[in-house]
Design a protein around this motif. Structure first.
Motif, short mmCIF file in Angstrom:
data_model
loop_
_atom_site.label_atom_id
_atom_site.label_comp_id
_atom_site.label_asym_id
_atom_site.label_seq_id
_atom_site.Cartn_x
_atom_site.Cartn_y
_atom_site.Cartn_z
N GLY A 330 0.21 2.87 -5.66
CA GLY A 330 -1.25 3.37 -6.13
C GLY A 330 -1.49 4.86 -6.02
O GLY A 330 -1.02 5.92 -6.23
N ILE A 362 -2.34 0.35 -13.47
CA ILE A 362 -3.12 1.64 -12.42
C ILE A 362 -3.93 2.50 -13.52
O ILE A 362 -5.08 3.59 -13.20
CB ILE A 362 -2.20 1.59 -12.02
CG1 ILE A 362 -1.53 0.64 -10.79
CG2 ILE A 362 -3.06 3.23 -10.51
CD1 ILE A 362 -0.70 0.57 -9.46
N ASP A 373 -0.88 -5.19 -3.76
CA ASP A 373 -1.57 -4.93 -2.60
C ASP A 373 -0.54 -4.47 -0.75
O ASP A 373 -0.81 -3.67 -0.43
CB ASP A 373 -2.35 -6.11 -1.74
CG ASP A 373 -3.31 -6.72 -3.15
OD1 ASP A 373 -3.82 -5.59 -4.03
OD2 ASP A 373 -4.07 -7.55 -2.97
N ASP A 376 0.30 -1.03 -1.37
CA ASP A 376 -0.89 0.36 -1.98
C ASP A 376 -1.06 1.57 -0.31
O ASP A 376 -0.27 0.77 0.71
CB ASP A 376 -2.59 -0.18 -1.09
CG ASP A 376 -3.03 0.84 -1.18
OD1 ASP A 376 -3.16 1.49 -1.68
OD2 ASP A 376 -4.27 0.27 -1.79
N ASN A 378 -2.19 3.54 0.25
CA ASN A 378 -3.53 3.12 1.26
C ASN A 378 -3.55 2.45 3.21
O ASN A 378 -4.45 3.18 4.08
CB ASN A 378 -4.83 3.87 0.90
CG ASN A 378 -5.44 4.42 -0.61
OD1 ASN A 378 -5.05 5.34 -0.08
ND2 ASN A 378 -5.30 4.11 -1.80
N ARG A 379 -2.22 1.90 2.99
CA ARG A 379 -2.49 1.29 4.04
C ARG A 379 -1.82 2.72 5.22
O ARG A 379 -1.52 1.83 6.42
CB ARG A 379 -1.47 0.39 4.10
CG ARG A 379 0.26 0.60 3.90
CD ARG A 379 0.90 -0.46 3.66
NE ARG A 379 2.67 -0.02 3.48
CZ ARG A 379 3.08 0.29 2.37
NH1 ARG A 379 2.64 -0.18 1.30
NH2 ARG A 379 4.29 0.24 2.18
#
Ligand SMILES: Cc1cc2nc3c(=O)[nH]c(=O)nc-3n(C[C@H](O)[C@H](O)[C@H](O)COP(=O)(O)OP(=O)(O)OC[C@H]3O[C@@H](n4cnc5c(N)ncnc54)[C@H](O)[C@@H]3O)c2cc1C
Length: 381
Positions: A330, A362, A373, A376, A378-379
């Motif tokens: 991502g 993307i 998800d 991702d 950003n987790r």
């Protein structure tokens, strides 16, 4: 998409994931430029060693089952497009305690997703696979007939070839030294010159965090080992010893498959113990010592007896690992110029084509066909 001088999109790193992303972007008409620091199908990263196991009964995350199903369609598409044999559908069997993570986990994945598998008892396994050491009461086998082996080096070359046929530009033996944001685009620096592109997809495998610092990745050096049967080799050919993973009670798990391109049988450990060493990717030691194979050799007697104790061949590879053992796919911090894909955690090859398709989605701002998800980046950020 903003039109930039050199390409709309650069893909940095043409191992299995980057090669697939390049193919998917080029086939959608995106002006794309691929960079690879070595040659295609080289033996220094994660995508080499003759074979990779493909199965749909993914144990690692429920979201991987649809990704594997989509990937299989795309592997077949790539074979048709390039006329190359990449995928051998020879089946696979996942074995061990019925409540263990390998056989039990596969069965759970198969039930949840209604996958066509066959369950075998310990007695049936012993009769079908006499090359394996005795199974314990309570062991089961989950046979997945649609599983098989993919040829990694050929797969990388095929995907890059398909991308080039769809007008992708490919620069091999070209090391990207830096990726820098510049206005609404990105500058990709190489020793010869800089390239200005709109977006960059970084698929640098074990080197990902050298180009995109701050990602929670560690690089693991992993030996791949092949053994030669000590006696009659006939029971150890691929048709009689199909790809397998076998959990040995509390003593770890072994995977492998019979010989196909020669006499050697590929065997390895799911968790290589001391043979798996965290290393900076550029400092990876490619020399082989007994530490690289004693753990797997020590388990052969209770898993696949009949092999010589010392490997006939050992090759060093690397993979990148995340703290939760899930992929990173991502846009870090939502940056519209940057997409990363890494953290393959030793099980990402089978998904390469599906991941390539998701990366193209993307880049183009579309939802991915298979929800990702759980991957991702950003987790962690
Ligand atoms: C020994 C082993 C066995 C495995 N077995 C299986 C299996 O059976 N089934 C399965 O599904 N998965 C398996 N995996 C995992 C799978 O192989 C990986 O998920 C997959 O190969 C990852 O590909 P990648 O493109 O992310 O990385 P890589 O193949 O390492 O590609 C990254 C590329 O980026 C290039 N690069 C890096 N830095 C730069 C730079 N600065 N400039 C330009 N290029 C750069 C590298 O040269 C490399 O070609 C295994 C992995 C290993 C190591």
């Amino acid at each position: 998409m903003t039109r930039t001088p050199d390409a709309d999109v650069a893909v940095v790193g043409l191992g299995a994931w980057g090669a697939s992303a390049l193919w998917q972007l080029a086939s959608r008409g995106v002006r794309v430029l691929g960079f690879e620091r070595y040659g295609l199908g080289h033996p220094f990263g994660a995508s080499h060693g003759g074979t990779r196991m493909f199965r749909v009964t993914c144990l690692e995350h429920p979201g991987l089952v649809p990704l594997a199903q989509r990937s299989r369609q795309l592997w077949q598409q790539l074979e048709t497009l390039t006329g190359r044999a990449l995928f051998d559908q020879v089946g696979a069997v996942l074995m061990g305690p019925a409540d263990g993570h390998i056989a039990g986990g596969s069965l759970r994945a198969a039930r949840e997703h209604d996958l066509p598998v066959e369950t075998l008892t310990a007695g049936e396994l012993s009769r079908w696979l006499p090359q394996h050491a005795a199974f314990q009461d309570g062991d089961i086998g989950v046979r997945e007939p649609e599983a098989g082996l993919i040829r990694p080096e050929a797969a990388v070359r095929a995907a890059v070839g398909a991308a080039a046929a769809a007008a992708a530009r490919v620069l091999t033996d070209t090391r990207v030294t830096a990726i820098e944001p510049a206005g609404d685009g990105v500058v990709v620096r190489t020793p010869a010159r800089d390239f200005r592109v709109g977006q960059v997809v970084v698929t640098a495998g074990p080197w990902l965090d050298t180009l995109v610092p701050g990602l929670p990745l560690e690089t693991v050096r992993v030996p791949q080992t092949w053994f030669r049967p000590a006696g009659d080799p006939a029971p150890f050919t691929l048709d009689r010893l199909p790809p397998f993973m076998r959990e040995l009670g509390g003593r770890g798990a072994i995977w492998g498959h019979g010989s196909h391109d020669g006499p050697d049988v590929k065997l390895g450990l799911e968790d290589g113990g001391s043979a798996f060493r965290v290393t900076p990717a550029d400092d990876c030691d490619r020399g082989v010592t007994p530490e690289d194979w004693t753990a797997v050799s020590g388990l052969l007697a209770e898993a696949v007896p009949g092999m010589g104790a010392v490997p006939s061949r050992t090759e060093v590879g690397m993979f990148s690992r995340t703290p939760d053992k899930q992929f990173l796919i991502g846009r870090p911090h939502g940056d519209p110029r940057l997409v990363v894909a890494g953290g393959c955690n030793f099980h990402g090859f089978k998904h390469s084509t599906g991941i390539g398709e998701a990366l193209a989605d993307i880049v183009l701002g579309r939802p991915t066909g298979c929800p990702l998800d759980f991957a991702d980046p950003n987790r962690f950020l």
